[in-house]
Scaffold this motif. Structure first.
Motif, PDB file in Angstrom:
ATOM      1  N   ARG A  82       0.826  -1.208   0.000  1.00 21.44           N
ATOM      2  CA  ARG A  82       0.000   0.000   0.000  1.00 21.44           C
ATOM      3  C   ARG A  82       0.859   1.256   0.000  1.00 21.44           C
ATOM      4  NH1 ARG A  82      -4.193   1.349   4.818  1.00 21.44           N
ATOM      5  NH2 ARG A  82      -2.221   1.778   5.883  1.00 21.44           N
ATOM      6  N   ASN A  83       1.922   1.238   0.791  1.00 22.63           N
ATOM      7  CA  ASN A  83       2.819   2.389   0.849  1.00 22.63           C
ATOM      8  C   ASN A  83       3.485   2.639  -0.499  1.00 22.63           C
ATOM      9  OD1 ASN A  83       4.264   4.428   2.559  1.00 22.63           O
ATOM     10  ND2 ASN A  83       6.051   3.231   1.920  1.00 22.63           N
ATOM     11  N   ARG A 140       1.998   2.118  -3.246  1.00 19.74           N
ATOM     12  CA  ARG A 140       0.879   2.469  -4.127  1.00 19.74           C
ATOM     13  C   ARG A 140       0.615   1.416  -5.200  1.00 19.74           C
ATOM     14  NH1 ARG A 140       2.162   9.002  -4.866  1.00 19.74           N
ATOM     15  NH2 ARG A 140       2.117   9.484  -2.643  1.00 19.74           N
ATOM     16  N   GLU A 173      -4.631  -0.594  -5.654  1.00 18.82           N
ATOM     17  CA  GLU A 173      -5.539   0.436  -6.157  1.00 18.82           C
ATOM     18  C   GLU A 173      -6.989   0.022  -5.904  1.00 18.82           C
ATOM     19  OE1 GLU A 173      -4.863   1.526 -10.175  1.00 18.82           O
ATOM     20  OE2 GLU A 173      -2.749   2.043  -9.875  1.00 18.82           O
ATOM     21  N   GLU A 184       6.665   0.246 -11.513  1.00 16.95           N
ATOM     22  CA  GLU A 184       6.285   0.181 -10.103  1.00 16.95           C
ATOM     23  C   GLU A 184       7.173  -0.869  -9.442  1.00 16.95           C
ATOM     24  OE1 GLU A 184       2.013   0.068  -9.195  1.00 16.95           O
ATOM     25  OE2 GLU A 184       1.624   0.413 -11.329  1.00 16.95           O
TER      26      GLU A 184
END
Length: 460
Positions: free
Chosen positions: A139-140, A142, A145, A233
């Motif tokens: 989550r940190n 990102r 979603e 990512e």
């Protein structure tokens, strides 16, 4: 020939600009409990994107004069790089991909080592705490979603593959991209890069401008498998077990291309989890695929799985040979099945909370000579435990092949010894021999592959 280097002051690229004094001090700390050495190793790895090497120890020694310093600024921080590889720059400016990856390293190392200290009652041996740690790191970064429909296809396969195998993985990625699916891999070269490269063309044809190419790695392997430049990512998990859990929690299906011991480790991890009774009805599409010339390879893998884990394990995957379109169609339908199931169960699309993972697959395994010799490699135990112990054996071989710590242990004490029931050990030895014959252990070099393991007859 000495490789050219550069000094540079680098600004953040979208990941992390602010650190506490405590975090800065830990990153500067060169002692055993500090993070300097870990940060330096990972930073050097991401600056070597595109370099043909899978020897982390050799990489560190080649760039022994590389250094990285934190430079506080009024509006955040910068990184000062000393003797950084020149190929990470163009006309004196660092490539944006390298810069993004560099600050992703900083973000994840700081976060994963800080979070447990601020979570009351966090226990490193508690399954729920470990899953939450994986969730928070993703989550940190990102990666998760909310509201996005299931579309992440995890692609596993070898970093040392033939040109034809690479082209096939690229065509599969192309077909996935045409269907709007995102790609997640171990972020390295070979079968980890091919699907991403193919998907970029598929996404371009469909005018998809937000294509996701997620790379998940860990400090022990990143030096041997530097992130390929297509990864947009990048996530660095604390260890291999959390890396594997991140794949199956964030991903919605898995495609396996031909590979070596690392790929075998991933297969055994996945099947060991899917064999858990609590996961019996949970949709999770898995496809093994390759060229026609890889048919015998997958017959060998299938035979080994059936022999070690039983036919039920083999029912968890499809084998599709030389048909990228069918592979992509199977995955596309699988995404719809996952979406339907999770909607009915009111489970999140972005994180597979319902997947039951036995603690034996979560607790870190330290590959050393004692632990490798003590592995219970026999079939007189539940199938998921057979998978767990075989997974550890392959993890140890990966460490001995490409991880700095594993390579040093082999140099100091000789090969790891692997022992167990001949009914399990003999097929294992045969499969490892095939990996060596097919050059799937390490990238081809001027010297022949020297095994980091030795099969010992008889039970441990």
């Amino acid at each position: 020939m000495t490789e050219s280097t550069m000094n540079a002051l680098v600004s953040p690229e979208g990941s992390l600009e602010i650190l506490s004094s405590h975090e800065v001090n830990r990153l500067k700390d060169k002692s055993e409990g500090g993070l300097y050495r870990l940060f330096r190793q990972c930073a050097l790895a991401v600056l070597n994107t595109g370099v043909e090497t899978d020897d982390c120890k050799e990489l560190m020694e080649t760039h022994a004069d590389f250094d990285v310093h934190l430079v506080p600024q009024p509006r955040g921080l910068k990184l000062e790089l000393v003797n950084a590889p020149a190929h990470a720059f163009v006309d004196g400016e660092m490539l944006r991909a390298n810069r993004e990856h560099l600050f992703s390293v900083l973000r994840d190392i700081v976060y994963s080592h800080s979070l447990p200290n601020f979570v009351e009652g966090f226990r490193k041996d508690n399954p729920e705490d470990l899953t939450n740690l994986v969730f928070h790191i993703l989550r940190n970064a990102r990666v998760l979603e909310a509201g996005r429909q299931p579309d992440i296809v995890v692609c596993w396969g070898g970093h040392s593959i033939s040109h034809n195998e690479y082209q096939y993985s690229k065509e599969v990625g192309h077909q996935l991209g045409l269907r709007g699916l995102s790609i997640c891999t171990g972020c390295g070269p070979g079968a980890m890069k091919g699907p991403m490269k193919g998907a970029t063309i598929g996404h371009a044809k469909q005018r998809i401008k937000n294509g996701r190419y997620i790379g998940i790695t860990e400090p022990g392997i990143i030096g041997a498998e530097a992130p390929n430049p297509i990864v947009n990512e990048l996530v660095i998990m604390p260890d291999i077990e959390k890396r594997l859990e991140a794949f199956v929690r964030a991903g919605h299906g898995v495609i396996v291309f031909p590979g070596g011991v690392g790929t075998a480790e991933e297969i055994l991890y996945l099947l060991g989890i899917l064999l858990h009774p609590d996961n019996a009805d949970l949709p999770f599409p898995v496809v093994f695929t390759g060229l026609q010339e890889n048919a015998e390879y997958f017959e060998m893998i299938d035979r080994f799985i059936r022999d070690a884990l039983g036919d039920k394990a083999a029912s968890k995957y499809d084998i599709i040979i030389d048909d990228p379109v069918r592979v992509a169609q199977t995955m596309s339908q699988g995404m719809k099945d996952v979406e339907t199931f999770r909607r009915a169960m009111q489970d999140a699309y972005y994180f597979n909370w319902m997947l039951k993972i036995d603690p034996v697959f979560q607790l870190p395994f330290e590959p050393d000579h004692d632990n490798m010799r003590a592995l219970e490699l026999h079939r007189d135990q539940p199938p998921h435990m057979v998978a767990a112990n075989l997974r550890k054996a392959f993890s140890g071989i990966v460490a001995g092949n490409v991880k700095e710590s594993g390579i040093r242990k082999i140099q100091e004490k000789g090969p790891f010894e692997i022992s167990g029931d001949p009914a399990l050990i003999e097929p294992l030895e045969e499969m490892l021999a095939q990996f060596i014959e097919q050059n799937r252990m390490k990238l081809p070099s001027s010297s022949a592959y020297k095994p980091c393991y030795r099969i010992v007859s008889g039970a441990a």
